[in-house]
Design an enzyme around this catalytic site. Structure first.
Site, mmCIF file in Angstrom:
data_model
loop_
_atom_site.group_PDB
_atom_site.id
_atom_site.type_symbol
_atom_site.label_atom_id
_atom_site.label_comp_id
_atom_site.label_asym_id
_atom_site.label_seq_id
_atom_site.Cartn_x
_atom_site.Cartn_y
_atom_site.Cartn_z
ATOM 1 N N HIS A 16 -4.219 -4.248 -0.477
ATOM 2 C CA HIS A 16 -3.961 -5.242 0.814
ATOM 3 C C HIS A 16 -4.280 -6.594 0.299
ATOM 4 C CE1 HIS A 16 -3.542 -1.200 3.173
ATOM 5 N NE2 HIS A 16 -4.996 -0.968 2.240
ATOM 6 N N GLU A 41 -3.021 -8.908 2.735
ATOM 7 C CA GLU A 41 -4.099 -9.339 4.228
ATOM 8 C C GLU A 41 -5.421 -9.499 3.910
ATOM 9 O OE1 GLU A 41 -3.501 -5.014 5.288
ATOM 10 O OE2 GLU A 41 -2.570 -6.860 3.316
ATOM 11 N N CYS A 100 0.500 -1.456 0.054
ATOM 12 C CA CYS A 100 -0.014 0.280 0.095
ATOM 13 C C CYS A 100 0.661 2.219 -0.049
ATOM 14 C CB CYS A 100 -1.248 -0.183 0.703
ATOM 15 S SG CYS A 100 -2.227 1.052 0.643
#
Length: 204
Positions: free
Chosen positions: A182, A184, A79
Site C-alpha cells: 500500500h 498510501e 494491492c
C-alpha cells in the site's frame, strides 16, 4: 484528473487521499466512460479476488481498465489491484482475472505466518523504470496480503520482496505499474511512488 475505479470494494478513499496529498487531483468513479476519458487510471483493491473480478466484469469496469492500459495512458494497480491484472487466481478456487499480465496468483505456504503483514523491503529489479525515481534500493513498504503473483514473463518484474520466498511485489510494463503493498500507507517513500506515477501524466 486521475480516475480511481470503484467496484464496490477497496481502499478507494485512502488512495484518493494519498494522491491528493502529493498534489494530484483524483476522483472515484463507477462509470466506464469516465475511466476511458481520464488521463490516468488507478485500480485499487482490498478483499476477495472472486468478488472483485465479478464486480469488475459485471459493471464493465474491467473492460474499461483493459482499454485504458491498451491506450497507453498511465495505469496503476494497488494491492488486490495488482493481483486482478493476472490470468487467474487460486484464492477460494480458481478464477480468471483481467488477463492483462500472463501468470497466476497463489497463496503463501502454510509454514509462513499469513497474512504477510507489516513493513518489508523492496529488491529493485528494474531501477530504470520511471516509477522508481528517487526510490532507494531496500526501501520499506507496508504490506497486508496472503496471496502473491507469479508472472510468466520475468521481464515485467520491477521489484521483489523476501518473505520465506522471494516474491514479486511490483510489476512494470510500458505504461502499466502495479504493487502488492500500500503506497498510501507507506509514509514518504510510498508517496514518492505515487508522485512518480502522477508525473507520467504530463509526460504522456
Amino acid at each position: 484528473m486521475i480516475a480511481i475505479i470503484n467496484y464496490g470494494m477497496g481502499n478507494l478513499r485512502s488512495v484518493q487521499a494519498g494522491l491528493e496529498h502529493i498534489g494530484q487531483r483524483a476522483f472515484v468513479t463507477d462509470d466506464p466512460q469516465e475511466v476511458m476519458n481520464a488521463p490516468a487510471v488507478v485500480l485499487p483493491g482490498v478483499g476477495a479476488f472472486r468478488d472483485a473480478i465479478e464486480k469488475l466484469e459485471q459493471t464493465g469496469m474491467g473492460d474499461a481498465f483493459r482499454e485504458a492500459v491498451q491506450s497507453g495512458k498511465p495505469c496503476l494497480g494497488v494491492c488486490l489491484g495488482l493481483q486482478l491484472l493476472f490470468s487467474e487466481s487460486e484464492e477460494g478456487g480458481v478464477y480468471h482475472g483481467l488477463g492483462i499480465i500472463p501468470g497466476k496468483v497463489v497463496r503463501f505456504s502454510d509454514r509462513l505466518k499469513v497474512p504477510h503483514m507489516g513493513w518489508n523491503q523492496l529488491n529493485i529489479k528494474n531501477p530504470d523504470a520511471p516509477i522508481f525515481r528517487d526510490i532507494p534500493e531496500g526501501s520499506y513498504m507496508y504490506f497486508v496480503h496472503s496471496y502473491y503473483v507469479q508472472p510468466e514473463d520475468s521481464a515485467v518484474i520491477a521489484a521483489t520482496t523476501d518473505y520465506g520466498i522471494e516474491f514479486t511485489s511490483m510489476i512494470a510494463r510500458d505504461n502499466l505499474f502495479a504493487m502488492q503493498f500500500h503506497p498510501e500507507k507507506s509514509q514518504e517513500i510510498g508517496l514518492c511512488l505515487l508522485r512518480n506515477f502522477g508525473s507520467l501524466i504530463t509526460d504522456h
